[in-house]
Design an enzyme around this catalytic site. Structure first.
Site, mmCIF file in Angstrom:
data_model
loop_
_atom_site.group_PDB
_atom_site.id
_atom_site.type_symbol
_atom_site.label_atom_id
_atom_site.label_comp_id
_atom_site.label_asym_id
_atom_site.label_seq_id
_atom_site.Cartn_x
_atom_site.Cartn_y
_atom_site.Cartn_z
ATOM 1 N N ASP A 91 46.327 41.041 36.052
ATOM 2 C CA ASP A 91 46.878 41.041 37.420
ATOM 3 C C ASP A 91 47.493 42.415 37.646
ATOM 4 O O ASP A 91 48.670 42.650 37.367
ATOM 5 C CB ASP A 91 47.899 39.931 37.588
ATOM 6 C CG ASP A 91 48.225 39.721 39.060
ATOM 7 O OD1 ASP A 91 47.608 40.378 39.922
ATOM 8 O OD2 ASP A 91 49.095 38.877 39.354
ATOM 9 N N ALA A 92 46.663 43.320 38.117
ATOM 10 C CA ALA A 92 46.985 44.745 38.106
ATOM 11 C C ALA A 92 47.004 45.351 39.506
ATOM 12 O O ALA A 92 47.536 46.443 39.697
ATOM 13 C CB ALA A 92 45.974 45.484 37.242
ATOM 14 N N LYS A 93 46.421 44.637 40.477
ATOM 15 C CA LYS A 93 46.397 45.096 41.879
ATOM 16 C C LYS A 93 45.970 46.558 41.989
ATOM 17 O O LYS A 93 46.566 47.329 42.741
ATOM 18 C CB LYS A 93 47.780 44.906 42.527
ATOM 19 C CG LYS A 93 48.421 43.519 42.347
ATOM 20 C CD LYS A 93 47.817 42.451 43.221
ATOM 21 C CE LYS A 93 48.713 41.229 43.408
ATOM 22 N NZ LYS A 93 48.976 40.430 42.205
ATOM 23 N N ARG A 94 44.913 46.949 41.263
ATOM 24 C CA ARG A 94 44.448 48.321 41.307
ATOM 25 C C ARG A 94 43.529 48.553 42.508
ATOM 26 O O ARG A 94 43.203 47.619 43.249
ATOM 27 C CB ARG A 94 43.716 48.671 40.005
ATOM 28 C CG ARG A 94 44.574 48.536 38.732
ATOM 29 C CD ARG A 94 45.790 49.435 38.740
ATOM 30 N NE ARG A 94 46.318 49.654 37.399
ATOM 31 C CZ ARG A 94 47.373 49.035 36.874
ATOM 32 N NH1 ARG A 94 48.047 48.134 37.557
ATOM 33 N NH2 ARG A 94 47.781 49.334 35.640
#
Lengths: 266, 266
Positions: A91-94
């Site tokens: 869950d990195a929202k890159r």
């Protein structure tokens, strides 16, 4: 992990629970805090206690990055510890221009063995496509999130539809239901029927149950499809179920409750 | 670094150049590649050769994450090597619900000594505000980016304005010109006059000069304000100016050219 295997895991466990490893040194039980391997010891105990009740783990990269190099090391050790039967989400929202998103994809799909990564859609197609080029890996794009800030842009109208609806429709055209999921927050239950109409086949990653107040029953009734089509995440409600020595046992008990409830809806 | 000090640096150097350290092991000179400290050796040589010509360095976190733990270590060593006189940007494109953005802010503003971080706006206010709570630190929010995907959402109409215009206006209300900048791509020169009208005082971080084709002259003529108000980034055009042993010298020469040209516009 391909779509068929994910569905099979959900059916065999009667669960579509994802446990969120938002591990914060200040919140883990005091008896672990002084250990040099505090984070990984906590995560391993949580994984051991919950793995029979969930099909997925979601590692929130922010909590590990906040600890610097030793945090990144703990993240690496944690993702390697998660059993191969479980769907591993970064869950990195890159998301960045193409050549940079290619590097993020490499970071989480090659250097680390994640099955999926969460991606922010703002920068458009070339920021998302590099993640979609990996066989049996998944890109989970933000749709309608669970936080209050969702109203600022996601729920603004673009023409006849909300921005989040445009994101769902547009991004869906860049991949398919076997390599693309969307984040839809559990607190957005009133929008779930509409979202399921727009995307009848896709899986949704649904955070916001538990600490954020979303209802598992509401989401499941409104958004489940024939293949389940849901991964419902609980983080704080599971991993911080107890701050005492029984933390893992209590986390397992909460995960088992979610699994039991999910069994009713499947 | 506060706004006054940043402006003073720009004036004293006659430069608003930011050098982007998008360091890719496959692209650094062959004679360095076999060294165990290849990345940090390259970065240190680039910093030494360019520091008199630029006021800022931008570390693109993706390139370091792609190398795993040793990449994160190289990023840490690099940011500590950058002189205190230079404005240190984590080009990380982060952003999540409030409690998670708080962790990202901690990662880059406390655990690491960055002055600024790039943030994606899609999730709205609570995803941006935790970064704004740090004194003398900066949040650089994506406005109108340099990539082709900008047309997918940023250039979609929300009511009477483009989404990116709504983002600029809305986010500007959450901070002030002393803690908030916006990313505006150099390839978007036709929009720069409009953007400067919307935000007369803010600094813009402008990537897209060099490899992506944006014109320094166009941007500078259209978007400079009394305090300069621009940090123009060049990454590949500077750091990969030569693939031979003279790479640092050539990087320094390109940075000096940018500085010279910037001196004409200031």
């Amino acid at each position: 992990m391909d779509r068929q295997r994910l569905i099979q895991q959900i059916k065999s466990k009667n669960s579509y629970l994802c446990v969120g490893l938002d591990t914060d040194h200040a919140k883990i039980p005091v008896h672990l805090q002084s250990r040099p391997d505090a984070i990984i010891a906590f995560n391993k105990a949580i994984i051991d206690a919950t793995k029979d009740h969930c099909v997925s783990y979601k590692i929130n990269t922010a909590f590990y990055e906040a600890m610097g190099l030793k945090g990144w090391a703990a993240m690496e050790e944690t993702v390697h510890y998660i059993p191969d039967t479980h769907f591993k989400i970064a869950d990195a929202k890159r998301g960045d221009i193409g050549n940079t998103s290619t590097q993020y994809a490499k970071a989480f799909f090659e250097t680390l063995p994640f099955d999926a990564i969460t991606v922010a859609p703002y920068m458009g197609s070339d920021s998302v496509r590099p993640f979609l080029e990996y066989a049996d890996k998944w890109t989970i794009v933000l749709g309608l999130t669970s936080n209050t800030g969702a109203k600022d842009f996601e729920l603004q109208k673009t023409g006849d539809e909300y921005l989040y609806e445009k994101v769902l429709r547009t991004v869906a055209g860049w991949g398919n239901p076997a390599n693309l999921m969307f984040v839809v927050g559990a607190t957005q239950a009133s929008a779930f029927e509409n979202i399921r109409r727009i995307l009848p086949e896709h899986f949704f990653l649904v955070p916001g149950v538990g600490a954020q107040g979303g209802s598992l029953k509401d989401i499941s009734e409104k958004a489940m499809n024939a293949d389940c089509g849901l991964l419902v995440n609980a983080s704080r409600a599971v991993i911080y179920a107890s701050e005492k020595e029984d933390f893992a046992e209590e986390a397992g008990a909460i995960a088992r409750q979610y699994q039991f409830e999910m069994g009713q809806y499947l």
